[in-house]
Design a protein around this motif. Structure first.
Motif, PDB file in Angstrom:
ATOM      1  N   UNK A  12      54.946  41.342  46.530  1.00  0.00           N
ATOM      2  CA  UNK A  12      55.421  41.741  45.208  1.00  0.00           C
ATOM      3  C   UNK A  12      56.534  42.758  45.419  1.00  0.00           C
ATOM      4  N   UNK A  13      57.647  42.560  44.753  1.00  0.00           N
ATOM      5  CA  UNK A  13      58.769  43.490  44.879  1.00  0.00           C
ATOM      6  C   UNK A  13      59.523  43.517  43.553  1.00  0.00           C
ATOM      7  N   UNK A  14      59.765  44.705  43.047  1.00  0.00           N
ATOM      8  CA  UNK A  14      60.452  44.889  41.772  1.00  0.00           C
ATOM      9  C   UNK A  14      59.758  44.075  40.667  1.00  0.00           C
ATOM     10  N   UNK A  15      58.456  44.131  40.671  1.00  0.00           N
ATOM     11  CA  UNK A  15      57.563  43.435  39.728  1.00  0.00           C
ATOM     12  C   UNK A  15      57.583  41.912  39.865  1.00  0.00           C
ATOM     13  N   UNK A  36      44.234  30.019  39.226  1.00  0.00           N
ATOM     14  CA  UNK A  36      45.620  30.394  39.012  1.00  0.00           C
ATOM     15  C   UNK A  36      45.788  31.882  39.299  1.00  0.00           C
ATOM     16  N   UNK A  37      46.377  32.193  40.445  1.00  0.00           N
ATOM     17  CA  UNK A  37      46.535  33.591  40.847  1.00  0.00           C
ATOM     18  C   UNK A  37      47.428  34.374  39.885  1.00  0.00           C
ATOM     19  N   UNK A  38      48.279  33.677  39.148  1.00  0.00           N
ATOM     20  CA  UNK A  38      49.138  34.339  38.160  1.00  0.00           C
ATOM     21  C   UNK A  38      48.303  35.114  37.139  1.00  0.00           C
ATOM     22  N   UNK A  39      47.081  34.679  36.897  1.00  0.00           N
ATOM     23  CA  UNK A  39      46.206  35.352  35.938  1.00  0.00           C
ATOM     24  C   UNK A  39      45.607  36.646  36.498  1.00  0.00           C
ATOM     25  N   UNK A  40      45.757  36.868  37.805  1.00  0.00           N
ATOM     26  CA  UNK A  40      45.120  38.018  38.451  1.00  0.00           C
ATOM     27  C   UNK A  40      46.102  39.011  39.053  1.00  0.00           C
ATOM     28  N   UNK A  41      47.310  38.546  39.367  1.00  0.00           N
ATOM     29  CA  UNK A  41      48.272  39.386  40.084  1.00  0.00           C
ATOM     30  C   UNK A  41      49.275  39.974  39.107  1.00  0.00           C
ATOM     31  N   UNK A  42      49.224  41.310  38.975  1.00  0.00           N
ATOM     32  CA  UNK A  42      50.140  42.061  38.120  1.00  0.00           C
ATOM     33  C   UNK A  42      50.633  43.268  38.909  1.00  0.00           C
ATOM     34  N   UNK A  43      51.817  43.179  39.518  1.00  0.00           N
ATOM     35  CA  UNK A  43      52.314  44.298  40.325  1.00  0.00           C
ATOM     36  C   UNK A  43      52.283  45.611  39.546  1.00  0.00           C
ATOM     37  N   UNK A  44      51.856  46.653  40.228  1.00  0.00           N
ATOM     38  CA  UNK A  44      51.638  47.947  39.579  1.00  0.00           C
ATOM     39  C   UNK A  44      52.847  48.880  39.638  1.00  0.00           C
ATOM     40  N   UNK A  45      53.859  48.517  40.432  1.00  0.00           N
ATOM     41  CA  UNK A  45      55.066  49.345  40.524  1.00  0.00           C
ATOM     42  C   UNK A  45      56.219  48.470  41.028  1.00  0.00           C
ATOM     43  N   UNK A  46      57.454  48.988  40.926  1.00  0.00           N
ATOM     44  CA  UNK A  46      58.590  48.188  41.384  1.00  0.00           C
ATOM     45  C   UNK A  46      58.775  48.186  42.907  1.00  0.00           C
ATOM     46  N   UNK A  47      58.035  49.037  43.625  1.00  0.00           N
ATOM     47  CA  UNK A  47      58.223  49.105  45.080  1.00  0.00           C
ATOM     48  C   UNK A  47      57.699  47.836  45.756  1.00  0.00           C
ATOM     49  N   UNK A  48      58.060  47.667  47.023  1.00  0.00           N
ATOM     50  CA  UNK A  48      57.576  46.535  47.810  1.00  0.00           C
ATOM     51  C   UNK A  48      56.086  46.734  48.054  1.00  0.00           C
ATOM     52  N   UNK A  49      55.295  45.774  47.566  1.00  0.00           N
ATOM     53  CA  UNK A  49      53.839  45.873  47.648  1.00  0.00           C
ATOM     54  C   UNK A  49      53.243  44.669  48.359  1.00  0.00           C
ATOM     55  N   UNK A  50      52.166  44.928  49.066  1.00  0.00           N
ATOM     56  CA  UNK A  50      51.323  43.876  49.627  1.00  0.00           C
ATOM     57  C   UNK A  50      50.124  43.772  48.691  1.00  0.00           C
ATOM     58  N   UNK A  62      38.410  40.582  44.107  1.00  0.00           N
ATOM     59  CA  UNK A  62      39.128  41.858  44.083  1.00  0.00           C
ATOM     60  C   UNK A  62      40.625  41.603  44.227  1.00  0.00           C
ATOM     61  N   UNK A  63      41.408  42.434  43.565  1.00  0.00           N
ATOM     62  CA  UNK A  63      42.862  42.418  43.721  1.00  0.00           C
ATOM     63  C   UNK A  63      43.281  43.864  43.941  1.00  0.00           C
ATOM     64  N   UNK A  64      43.977  44.118  45.049  1.00  0.00           N
ATOM     65  CA  UNK A  64      44.436  45.476  45.334  1.00  0.00           C
ATOM     66  C   UNK A  64      45.877  45.440  45.832  1.00  0.00           C
ATOM     67  N   UNK A  65      46.550  46.585  45.725  1.00  0.00           N
ATOM     68  CA  UNK A  65      47.970  46.691  46.049  1.00  0.00           C
ATOM     69  C   UNK A  65      48.179  47.837  47.022  1.00  0.00           C
ATOM     70  N   UNK A  66      49.071  47.618  47.986  1.00  0.00           N
ATOM     71  CA  UNK A  66      49.377  48.622  49.000  1.00  0.00           C
ATOM     72  C   UNK A  66      50.885  48.652  49.211  1.00  0.00           C
ATOM     73  N   UNK A  67      51.480  49.850  49.295  1.00  0.00           N
ATOM     74  CA  UNK A  67      52.898  49.908  49.667  1.00  0.00           C
ATOM     75  C   UNK A  67      53.057  49.246  51.037  1.00  0.00           C
TER      76      UNK A  67
END
Length: 190
Positions: A12-15, A36-50, A62-67
């Motif tokens: 995820x990058x820049x949302x 459908x992963x689109x229903x679960x993945x919502x980037x939390x910031x504009x930075x490059x995220x894993x 579970x869905x989690x985000x890491x810089x």
């Protein structure tokens, strides 16, 4: 007995969410369900995220985000293991982690199974050999970036021997986070 768990790593990058169709296909191939992963993945910031999506045979757990900070990889240890199996993106990576521990002073490992190059511990591999990019048809895990590049006819699947690896003019690592990362200045040892 604990339920087998799997995961997807999604860039995820820049949302923006990258290559979601390929991740959806892998989830469907892994568990036989169209989640459908689109229903679960919502980037939390504009930075490059894993984005790490953990799931089992029934549902998203579970869905989690890491810089994300790319690890520099320029040296490889060739590791031979004819027993390794990692055909699905299992959350339990113990077999890969044990091989990775054998890397000594090297940045990463290249796993060789039955005398054929397969993958590294974190990425599929391709070599530039005889003026074409080749990826192993005997990869441990069919990665989403690998699948996309094969579909786009930018990669050819073929058995890759150690001899071919030694003669290659460059190699590339590929996964969801790094894309197709070409290495021209690299080393490896057996």
């Amino acid at each position: 007995m604990e339920e087998i768990k799997y995961f997807e790593t999604i860039k995820c990058d820049d949302y923006e969410i990258f290559n979601l169709d390929y991740h959806n296909k892998r989830v469907a191939n892994t568990i036989g369900l169209n989640l459908n992963l689109q229903e679960y993945v919502y980037p939390i910031s504009p930075e490059l995220l894993r984005c790490k999506v953990i799931y089992d045979k029934n549902e998203i757990l579970d869905v989690s985000y890491f810089p994300y900070n790319k690890r520099e990889i320029n040296s490889f240890k060739l590791i031979y293991d004819d027993e390794i199996s990692y055909s699905k993106k299992y959350l339990d990576r113990n077999s890969l982690d044990k091989l990775f521990e054998k890397r000594a002073e090297f940045d990463e490992i290249i796993i060789i199974k039955n005398k054929i190059i397969t993958d590294t511990s974190i990425a599929n591999i391709a070599i530039f050999y005889e003026n074409m990019w080749i990826t192993s048809k005997n990869c441990l895990l069919a990665g989403t970036t690998r699948n996309r590049l094969i579909e786009e006819k930018k990669l050819i699947e073929k058995d890759i021997s150690v001899s071919m690896l030694k003669k290659a003019s460059k190699i590339a690592l590929m996964n969801a986070m790094i894309g197709f990362d070409i290495k021209e200045d690299y080393s490896f040892s057996e």
